[in-house]
Design a protein around this motif. Structure first.
Motif, PDB file in Angstrom:
ATOM      1  N   MET A  32      52.672  51.867  32.172  1.00 27.98           N
ATOM      2  CA  MET A  32      53.521  52.485  32.988  1.00 27.98           C
ATOM      3  C   MET A  32      53.891  53.459  31.694  1.00 27.98           C
ATOM      4  O   MET A  32      54.253  54.888  32.476  1.00 27.98           O
ATOM      5  CB  MET A  32      54.119  52.005  33.915  1.00 27.98           C
ATOM      6  CG  MET A  32      53.747  51.149  34.563  1.00 27.98           C
ATOM      7  SD  MET A  32      53.093  52.356  35.874  1.00 27.98           S
ATOM      8  CE  MET A  32      53.639  53.485  36.237  1.00 27.98           C
ATOM      9  N   GLY A  33      54.143  53.345  30.857  1.00 30.31           N
ATOM     10  CA  GLY A  33      54.690  53.934  29.474  1.00 30.31           C
ATOM     11  C   GLY A  33      53.391  55.315  29.092  1.00 30.31           C
ATOM     12  O   GLY A  33      54.158  56.138  28.880  1.00 30.31           O
ATOM     13  N   PHE A  34      52.443  54.702  28.993  1.00 33.30           N
ATOM     14  CA  PHE A  34      51.268  55.841  28.227  1.00 33.30           C
ATOM     15  C   PHE A  34      50.712  56.817  29.467  1.00 33.30           C
ATOM     16  O   PHE A  34      50.979  57.403  29.048  1.00 33.30           O
ATOM     17  CB  PHE A  34      50.237  54.432  27.852  1.00 33.30           C
ATOM     18  CG  PHE A  34      50.320  54.069  26.645  1.00 33.30           C
ATOM     19  CD1 PHE A  34      51.113  54.642  26.361  1.00 33.30           C
ATOM     20  CD2 PHE A  34      50.045  52.868  26.466  1.00 33.30           C
ATOM     21  CE1 PHE A  34      50.452  54.396  24.323  1.00 33.30           C
ATOM     22  CE2 PHE A  34      49.846  52.303  25.559  1.00 33.30           C
ATOM     23  CZ  PHE A  34      50.257  52.968  23.631  1.00 33.30           C
ATOM     24  N   ILE A  35      51.010  56.283  30.805  1.00 33.64           N
ATOM     25  CA  ILE A  35      51.016  56.897  32.181  1.00 33.64           C
ATOM     26  C   ILE A  35      51.421  58.607  31.662  1.00 33.64           C
ATOM     27  O   ILE A  35      51.417  59.298  31.902  1.00 33.64           O
ATOM     28  CB  ILE A  35      50.182  56.135  33.148  1.00 33.64           C
ATOM     29  CG1 ILE A  35      49.435  54.856  32.972  1.00 33.64           C
ATOM     30  CG2 ILE A  35      50.609  57.630  34.200  1.00 33.64           C
ATOM     31  CD1 ILE A  35      49.224  54.147  34.477  1.00 33.64           C
ATOM     32  N   SER A  36      53.193  57.590  31.354  1.00 31.46           N
ATOM     33  CA  SER A  36      53.975  58.787  31.568  1.00 31.46           C
ATOM     34  C   SER A  36      54.784  59.634  30.704  1.00 31.46           C
ATOM     35  O   SER A  36      54.596  60.628  30.395  1.00 31.46           O
ATOM     36  CB  SER A  36      55.504  57.795  31.702  1.00 31.46           C
ATOM     37  OG  SER A  36      55.374  57.233  30.579  1.00 31.46           O
ATOM     38  N   TYR A  37      53.781  58.837  29.827  1.00 32.50           N
ATOM     39  CA  TYR A  37      53.441  59.475  28.093  1.00 32.50           C
ATOM     40  C   TYR A  37      52.961  60.377  28.633  1.00 32.50           C
ATOM     41  O   TYR A  37      53.022  62.216  28.516  1.00 32.50           O
ATOM     42  CB  TYR A  37      53.368  59.049  27.603  1.00 32.50           C
ATOM     43  CG  TYR A  37      52.399  59.759  26.347  1.00 32.50           C
ATOM     44  CD1 TYR A  37      53.414  60.275  25.078  1.00 32.50           C
ATOM     45  CD2 TYR A  37      51.132  59.947  25.490  1.00 32.50           C
ATOM     46  CE1 TYR A  37      53.151  61.332  23.946  1.00 32.50           C
ATOM     47  CE2 TYR A  37      50.636  60.369  24.231  1.00 32.50           C
ATOM     48  CZ  TYR A  37      51.488  60.949  23.680  1.00 32.50           C
ATOM     49  OH  TYR A  37      51.671  61.424  22.787  1.00 32.50           O
ATOM     50  N   VAL A  38      51.500  61.040  29.311  1.00 27.21           N
ATOM     51  CA  VAL A  38      50.139  61.943  29.822  1.00 27.21           C
ATOM     52  C   VAL A  38      50.842  62.033  30.423  1.00 27.21           C
ATOM     53  O   VAL A  38      50.429  64.111  30.379  1.00 27.21           O
ATOM     54  CB  VAL A  38      48.527  61.043  30.354  1.00 27.21           C
ATOM     55  CG1 VAL A  38      48.037  62.600  30.554  1.00 27.21           C
ATOM     56  CG2 VAL A  38      47.931  60.251  28.781  1.00 27.21           C
ATOM     57  N   VAL A  39      52.382  62.335  31.368  1.00 24.32           N
ATOM     58  CA  VAL A  39      52.481  63.064  32.829  1.00 24.32           C
ATOM     59  C   VAL A  39      53.410  64.117  32.409  1.00 24.32           C
ATOM     60  O   VAL A  39      53.304  65.127  32.150  1.00 24.32           O
ATOM     61  CB  VAL A  39      52.775  62.416  34.002  1.00 24.32           C
ATOM     62  CG1 VAL A  39      53.549  63.892  34.594  1.00 24.32           C
ATOM     63  CG2 VAL A  39      50.910  61.513  34.445  1.00 24.32           C
ATOM     64  N   SER A  40      54.208  63.350  31.110  1.00 26.31           N
ATOM     65  CA  SER A  40      55.076  64.638  30.274  1.00 26.31           C
ATOM     66  C   SER A  40      54.101  65.718  29.848  1.00 26.31           C
ATOM     67  O   SER A  40      55.150  66.399  28.899  1.00 26.31           O
ATOM     68  CB  SER A  40      56.267  63.319  29.274  1.00 26.31           C
ATOM     69  OG  SER A  40      56.945  62.480  29.839  1.00 26.31           O
ATOM     70  N   ILE A  41      53.343  65.592  28.607  1.00 22.78           N
ATOM     71  CA  ILE A  41      52.652  66.625  28.282  1.00 22.78           C
ATOM     72  C   ILE A  41      52.051  67.531  28.704  1.00 22.78           C
ATOM     73  O   ILE A  41      52.529  68.932  28.660  1.00 22.78           O
ATOM     74  CB  ILE A  41      51.200  65.617  27.272  1.00 22.78           C
ATOM     75  CG1 ILE A  41      51.653  64.971  26.158  1.00 22.78           C
ATOM     76  CG2 ILE A  41      50.598  66.830  26.995  1.00 22.78           C
ATOM     77  CD1 ILE A  41      50.405  63.855  25.668  1.00 22.78           C
ATOM     78  N   TRP A  42      51.827  67.287  30.088  1.00 24.47           N
ATOM     79  CA  TRP A  42      51.087  68.377  30.997  1.00 24.47           C
ATOM     80  C   TRP A  42      52.884  69.301  31.492  1.00 24.47           C
ATOM     81  O   TRP A  42      52.072  70.301  31.844  1.00 24.47           O
ATOM     82  CB  TRP A  42      50.160  67.305  32.128  1.00 24.47           C
ATOM     83  CG  TRP A  42      49.432  67.549  31.817  1.00 24.47           C
ATOM     84  CD1 TRP A  42      48.732  66.024  31.389  1.00 24.47           C
ATOM     85  CD2 TRP A  42      48.087  68.527  31.296  1.00 24.47           C
ATOM     86  NE1 TRP A  42      47.302  66.575  30.783  1.00 24.47           N
ATOM     87  CE2 TRP A  42      47.038  68.266  31.477  1.00 24.47           C
ATOM     88  CE3 TRP A  42      47.909  69.819  31.243  1.00 24.47           C
ATOM     89  CZ2 TRP A  42      45.768  68.187  30.208  1.00 24.47           C
ATOM     90  CZ3 TRP A  42      46.770  70.294  30.425  1.00 24.47           C
ATOM     91  CH2 TRP A  42      45.713  69.819  30.438  1.00 24.47           C
ATOM     92  N   LEU A  43      53.092  68.134  31.871  1.00 23.01           N
ATOM     93  CA  LEU A  43      54.641  69.126  32.112  1.00 23.01           C
ATOM     94  C   LEU A  43      55.241  69.698  31.489  1.00 23.01           C
ATOM     95  O   LEU A  43      56.369  70.577  31.576  1.00 23.01           O
ATOM     96  CB  LEU A  43      55.709  67.276  32.820  1.00 23.01           C
ATOM     97  CG  LEU A  43      55.503  67.001  34.172  1.00 23.01           C
ATOM     98  CD1 LEU A  43      56.420  66.106  34.018  1.00 23.01           C
ATOM     99  CD2 LEU A  43      55.165  67.864  34.920  1.00 23.01           C
ATOM    100  N   SER A  44      55.710  68.897  29.866  1.00 13.38           N
ATOM    101  CA  SER A  44      56.387  70.320  28.957  1.00 13.38           C
ATOM    102  C   SER A  44      55.887  71.459  28.835  1.00 13.38           C
ATOM    103  O   SER A  44      55.325  71.770  27.570  1.00 13.38           O
ATOM    104  CB  SER A  44      56.415  69.198  27.604  1.00 13.38           C
ATOM    105  OG  SER A  44      55.570  67.997  27.047  1.00 13.38           O
ATOM    106  N   PHE A  45      54.085  71.366  28.690  1.00 13.12           N
ATOM    107  CA  PHE A  45      53.264  72.481  28.265  1.00 13.12           C
ATOM    108  C   PHE A  45      54.061  73.672  28.062  1.00 13.12           C
ATOM    109  O   PHE A  45      54.110  74.579  27.492  1.00 13.12           O
ATOM    110  CB  PHE A  45      51.995  72.386  28.815  1.00 13.12           C
ATOM    111  CG  PHE A  45      50.778  73.110  28.337  1.00 13.12           C
ATOM    112  CD1 PHE A  45      50.322  73.133  26.946  1.00 13.12           C
ATOM    113  CD2 PHE A  45      50.682  74.456  28.796  1.00 13.12           C
ATOM    114  CE1 PHE A  45      49.127  73.286  26.388  1.00 13.12           C
ATOM    115  CE2 PHE A  45      49.686  75.571  27.955  1.00 13.12           C
ATOM    116  CZ  PHE A  45      49.513  74.797  27.098  1.00 13.12           C
TER     117      PHE A  45
END
Length: 377
Positions: free
Chosen positions: A1-14
């Motif tokens: 769940m940590g890694f998946i939230s990390y990837v989602v965060s990358i796209w949201l913060s872009f």
């Protein structure tokens, strides 16, 4: 769940990161700001995810039961994709891998949700089995007691068949007495004997009636079994237990509520009522089944204390009880509200009922309104 939230965060913060990268020249400052933004978004994603009651409750009690081949597969793929992303330039492959990760994340959430639902069903089935086993065990005890009671009743009937003619002769002798004092003395002796016989007979018959009390049928076999279980529990705690069926409830399971959830509601509220009533001198519970404003409704009356203000304040929000010493846990009401939310049913607590026996009434009304009504003033 940590890694998946990390990837989602990358796209949201872009979008934000892109603007900052164009405004700031210093690479270290850029990286620092980017990490702060990324970390903040990831923290918020995980924080709000675990605010969801289902997932919060699961992970607070997670144990070795939660093992699943699909879950292991998703975890391994996630680790592999994260490793590849870190060693790959930003290109179409990274985008595809990110989308794949998000897809696996959704699958993982669905898997966890399915696990929670199955676990809940297992727990309900486990309790239903325990209820049936208890009912069968108690039925065996009742059969044994019936045999004993029948034997006692047979002896009383046999004795009465002989004693009634004797009593008849005794009354005739009293009537023949010439002296009033002699009449009074003989009548007094006869009255004492009759009282002794009547007391013994009444005690056995009352006990016999209470042991074999027939509850009215609701139209649902499993609900009748649950009510029998509550009746036996009440009897063990010297609580008067009654059921009133004004409306046949047989059709309520046809699209209004599942049989399992209906039994869970009845048992949870019934057991709460038993815990409350057991602490009082007057011990009574009444469960009624009927209609209110053309909607199915069942109510649980009890003679226990009114709800504590702290319980009312948090009712349906979290597990809370003021009766831990007598077996209360707060789980019953909390679970009830989860079920009511699922079927948009209303919860009505009335502590203003005008009754010499009962102090409060909890009604479950299947009206589709999902209301919580408290009447305590």
């Amino acid at each position: 769940m940590g890694f998946i939230s990390y990837v989602v965060s990358i796209w949201l913060s872009f979008p934000i990161s892109y603007i900052l990268y164009n405004l700031i020249q210093n690479v270290k400052i850029k990286d620092t700001i980017y990490i702060i933004i990324l970390g903040t978004i990831q923290f918020l994603l995980l924080f709000f995810f675990f605010r969801i009651k289902r997932f919060k409750n699961l992970f607070s009690t997670i144990n070795v039961e939660f093992t699943h081949n699909i879950g292991v597969f998703i975890s391994l793929i996630t680790l592999t994709l994260i490793s590849l992303i870190h060693y790959t330039d930003i290109n179409i492959n990274v985008i595809l891998m990110s989308l794949l990760l998000i897809m696996f994340g959704i699958l993982l959430v669905a898997l966890i949700k399915n696990y929670i639902s199955n676990k809940y069903i297992r727990e309900v089935n486990k309790r239903n089995i325990e209820i049936l086993e208890t009912t069968v065990s108690n039925q065996n005890q009742i059969i044994s007691k019936l045999s004993s009671d029948n034997s006692k009743l047979s002896k009383i009937i046999h004795r009465d068949n002989k004693m009634i003619p004797a009593m008849e002769l005794a009354v005739e002798e009293i009537l023949k007495c010439e002296s009033t004092d002699e009449q009074k003395e003989k009548a007094k002796n006869l009255l004492g004997m009759l009282k002794s016989m009547s007391s013994e007979r009444t005690g056995i018959i009352t006990e016999y009636e209470n042991s074999n009390k027939l509850l009215p049928k609701t139209g649902i076999a499993s609900v009748d079994a649950s009510l029998k279980y509550l009746s036996l529990r009440a009897k063990n705690e010297d609580i008067e237990f009654d059921v009133s069926v004004i409306t046949d409830f047989g059709e309520i399971t046809d699209g209004i509520i599942s049989e399992t959830d209906l039994n869970t509601l009845i048992l949870d509220l019934g057991e709460n009522a038993a815990i409350a009533a057991a602490r009082k001198e007057v011990r009574s519970i009444l469960i009624t089944f009927g209609m209110e404003n053309e909607h199915y409704c069942f109510s649980v009356f009890d003679s226990g204390d009114k709800f504590d203000s702290e319980v009312i304040k948090n009712i349906g929000r979290k597990k809370i009880t003021t009766r831990k010493e007598s077996g209360g846990s707060g789980i019953g009401l909390y679970t009830a509200f989860e079920i009511l939310k699922r079927y948009k049913a209303s919860f009505i607590l009335d502590e203003t009922i005008d009754n010499d026996i009962f102090v409060k009434k909890i009604s479950i009304l299947f009206d589709g309104c999902e209301r919580c009504v408290i009447r305590n003033e």
